[in-house]
Design a protein around this motif. Structure first.
Motif, mmCIF file in Angstrom:
data_model
loop_
_atom_site.group_PDB
_atom_site.id
_atom_site.type_symbol
_atom_site.label_atom_id
_atom_site.label_comp_id
_atom_site.label_asym_id
_atom_site.label_seq_id
_atom_site.Cartn_x
_atom_site.Cartn_y
_atom_site.Cartn_z
ATOM 1 N N TYR A 182 -25.532 -15.212 -54.517
ATOM 2 C CA TYR A 182 -26.743 -14.380 -54.641
ATOM 3 C C TYR A 182 -26.788 -13.338 -53.525
ATOM 4 C CZ TYR A 182 -31.624 -12.957 -54.542
ATOM 5 O OH TYR A 182 -32.776 -12.224 -54.522
ATOM 6 N N ILE A 183 -26.483 -13.780 -52.294
ATOM 7 C CA ILE A 183 -26.546 -12.854 -51.161
ATOM 8 C C ILE A 183 -25.456 -11.783 -51.254
ATOM 9 C CG2 ILE A 183 -26.298 -12.656 -48.651
ATOM 10 C CD1 ILE A 183 -27.492 -15.484 -48.455
ATOM 11 N N PHE A 184 -24.206 -12.215 -51.484
ATOM 12 C CA PHE A 184 -23.078 -11.278 -51.446
ATOM 13 C C PHE A 184 -23.025 -10.360 -52.669
ATOM 14 C CE2 PHE A 184 -20.483 -14.515 -48.754
ATOM 15 C CZ PHE A 184 -21.225 -14.165 -47.636
ATOM 16 N N VAL A 185 -23.300 -10.924 -53.855
ATOM 17 C CA VAL A 185 -23.128 -10.148 -55.093
ATOM 18 C C VAL A 185 -24.402 -9.396 -55.475
ATOM 19 C CG1 VAL A 185 -22.498 -10.258 -57.534
ATOM 20 C CG2 VAL A 185 -21.392 -11.789 -55.891
ATOM 21 N N VAL A 192 -16.999 -8.553 -57.104
ATOM 22 C CA VAL A 192 -16.121 -9.707 -57.275
ATOM 23 C C VAL A 192 -15.577 -10.202 -55.930
ATOM 24 C CG1 VAL A 192 -15.470 -9.076 -59.627
ATOM 25 C CG2 VAL A 192 -14.113 -8.227 -57.712
ATOM 26 N N THR A 193 -15.424 -9.303 -54.962
ATOM 27 C CA THR A 193 -14.964 -9.731 -53.638
ATOM 28 C C THR A 193 -15.973 -10.670 -52.995
ATOM 29 O OG1 THR A 193 -13.759 -7.656 -53.342
ATOM 30 C CG2 THR A 193 -14.222 -8.943 -51.362
ATOM 31 N N GLY A 194 -17.248 -10.335 -53.111
ATOM 32 C CA GLY A 194 -18.294 -11.201 -52.573
ATOM 33 C C GLY A 194 -18.314 -12.556 -53.237
ATOM 34 N N ALA A 195 -18.111 -12.577 -54.562
ATOM 35 C CA ALA A 195 -18.083 -13.846 -55.284
ATOM 36 C C ALA A 195 -16.911 -14.704 -54.815
ATOM 37 C CB ALA A 195 -17.982 -13.596 -56.791
ATOM 38 N N ALA A 196 -15.765 -14.083 -54.587
ATOM 39 C CA ALA A 196 -14.590 -14.823 -54.125
ATOM 40 C C ALA A 196 -14.799 -15.383 -52.724
ATOM 41 C CB ALA A 196 -13.360 -13.916 -54.156
ATOM 42 N N ILE A 197 -15.401 -14.587 -51.837
ATOM 43 C CA ILE A 197 -15.672 -15.062 -50.475
ATOM 44 C C ILE A 197 -16.624 -16.249 -50.503
ATOM 45 C CG2 ILE A 197 -16.755 -14.453 -48.275
ATOM 46 C CD1 ILE A 197 -15.723 -11.583 -48.715
ATOM 47 N N ALA A 198 -17.653 -16.182 -51.338
ATOM 48 C CA ALA A 198 -18.604 -17.284 -51.457
ATOM 49 C C ALA A 198 -17.909 -18.559 -51.933
ATOM 50 C CB ALA A 198 -19.727 -16.896 -52.428
ATOM 51 N N THR A 199 -16.993 -18.428 -52.887
ATOM 52 C CA THR A 199 -16.274 -19.586 -53.418
ATOM 53 C C THR A 199 -15.383 -20.213 -52.357
ATOM 54 O OG1 THR A 199 -16.301 -18.667 -55.657
ATOM 55 C CG2 THR A 199 -14.650 -20.358 -55.192
ATOM 56 N N VAL A 200 -14.683 -19.386 -51.572
ATOM 57 C CA VAL A 200 -13.804 -19.910 -50.527
ATOM 58 C C VAL A 200 -14.613 -20.661 -49.469
ATOM 59 C CG1 VAL A 200 -12.305 -19.254 -48.611
ATOM 60 C CG2 VAL A 200 -11.939 -18.264 -50.865
#
Length: 466
Positions: A182-185, A192-200
């Motif tokens: 929610y914060i990054f995207v 999509v970069t924010g979503a990937a960082i959140a997942t990692v």
């Protein structure tokens, strides 16, 4: 650690709930991190973002496949060793698995960062979709070590008698992912970069918590740094027994890759986006099937190693009924509320809605067969019948799916692409039902149905493989 007398003598119903429920919840919340990414990307970035993540997903499943190979391979051997009463062997297995995860994770990071561009070009991605998919892949490959730890240590913690703790670790990870997505995207517009960082970050937290458990005083299979080792024979056994789990996940990656290729050939990027939405929806049910299957693994492995065959049969029967029921419920829900489910991921594209509705209407028949096929593979892996487990996973792809994907689309167009997966699941279901019937006969009679298929009863505990 769960008392061995409990696994040997507690009612199957109580053991089933104790192990299967946390395993299922843990896998759902771990797997749902991809669904969360899809929700935020679909609503904040749009169909191109969904297409990019969908094209990237097959490569990432390779990381999942390796994690399952090491984690479930070790867990299966640990359960069989404990069933024989050999606790030292179980501890030695874990001391080999942990450093193996770290080394393989570093290797996957290097490989993924080097070849993600080539993979996407091979698939035919271009323009904005290529850029988004590549950004997503590079971030997630950078976190391969933590992803492997979270995926592989989860079944090991369950085997150590702490299924509830394993579930909590995964729940904490998914909650962190939800907040950070929610914060990054949505708020910071990182796409999509924010979503990937959140997942990692989420996987890293789960992996660290699970790792710390094995160094704590609460762990039955407690790790000590000085005992870490990489014994070639033990590593080979872990990877051999875990090979069906790798094949299960790798076959999923192959299915996604070939489907994406054919969807681009017979459809468009919009069809790939629709396939991504279908994949997010179906992943929830797939994770339930997997939770049922791997949740029974400690019970089946221990009791098979202890030659308590009636308890193995009871556990297998309960898992079989659970998979059938889950598939039927999923089929009914998607039949009644397909449009509402699709709009969760994208609500502003009538064209995307139409193509996804058509694909889901065909694809959802796979739910009626997928659970039993997955259960069959995990069951044979749990009792160290590696060849049977591999046959189920690889046979579904190479005997049925791939020929169907080559035959049906030229005849039926895009509908042929959608139809290939459920048709392959049903064909393999017929084979699995035959194998499980023979297995039930063996478990009931306490003697091999065929000398070619089973070890003599006196050697079952000692047999290392098929």
């Amino acid at each position: 650690m769960t008392d061995e007398r409990e696994i040997r003598s507690e009612s199957i119903e109580k053991l089933f709930l104790k192990f299967v429920f946390p395993a299922t919840i843990g896998l759902i919340v771990a797997g749902i991190q991809g669904v969360i990414d899809g929700f935020f990307i679909g609503n904040a970035v749009g169909s191109q973002g969904l297409a990019g993540v969908t094209l990237a997903f097959p490569a990432l499943i390779v990381v999942v496949a390796v994690g399952h190979m090491i984690g479930i391979g070790t867990s299966s051997l640990v359960a069989l060793a404990r069933g024989r009463g050999d606790l030292q062997e179980a501890i030695r297995l874990v001391h080999n698995a942990f450093p193996l995860l770290l080394l393989v994770g570093i290797g996957l990071t290097a490989f993924g960062l080097a070849f993600s561009d080539s993979y996407l070009l091979l698939l035919g991605a271009s323009g904005a979709v290529f850029a988004m998919a590549n950004a997503y892949l590079k971030v997630l490959f950078a976190g391969s070590v933590f992803m492997l730890l979270a995926i592989a240590l989860d079944p090991l913690v369950r085997n150590d008698g702490k299924p509830g703790f394993a579930m909590i670790c995964m729940v904490v990870g998914v909650l962190i992912n939800l907040v950070l997505d929610y914060i990054f995207v949505m708020r910071m517009g990182m796409g999509v970069t924010g979503a990937a960082i959140a997942t990692v970050i989420a996987f890293s937290l789960s992996g660290i918590l699970l790792s710390l458990y094995f160094f704590s005083r609460w762990a039955g299979l407690r790790l000590k740094y000085r005992a870490f080792c990489l014994e070639p024979g033990t590593i080979f056994r872990i990877m051999k027994v875990g090979l069906p789990s790798f094949a299960m996940q790798f076959s999923t990656s192959f299915l996604l890759f070939t489907n994406n290729y054919m969807l681009l050939k017979y459809g468009s990027e919009l069809a790939v986006s629709g396939y991504g939405i279908i994949g997010y929806v179906f992943s929830t049910f797939s994770l339930i099937f997997e939770g049922i299957a791997v949740g029974t693994q400690p019970i089946i492995g221990f009791n098979y190693g202890a030659r308590c065959y009636s308890r193995v049969a009871g556990t297998l029967k309960m898992a079989f009924i659970s998979c059938l029921g889950t598939g039927a419920v999923g089929f009914m829900l998607l039949s009644i509320f397909p449009e509402q489910v699709i709009r969760i991921f994208n609500h502003d594209s009538p064209e995307l809605l139409e193509i996804t509705l058509n694909g889901m209407g065909i694809f959802m028949f796979a739910l009626l067969a997928q659970g039993t096929v997955m259960l069959g593979s995990v069951y044979f892996q749990s009792i160290n019948r590696v060849r049977s487990a591999l046959f189920i996973q690889l046979g579904k792809v190479f005997l049925f799916f791939l020929p169907l994907l080559l035959i049906l689309p030229p005849l039926l167009g895009l509908n042929g692409v959608w139809l290939a997966t459920p048709a392959a699941e049903f064909l393999m279901l017929m084979v699995v039902l035959g194998l499980l019937w023979k297995e039930f006969c063996f478990l009931k009679n306490g003697k091999p149905v065929s000398e070619e298929s089973y070890c003599p009863a006196s050697e079952i505990v000692l047999a290392p493989n098929d």
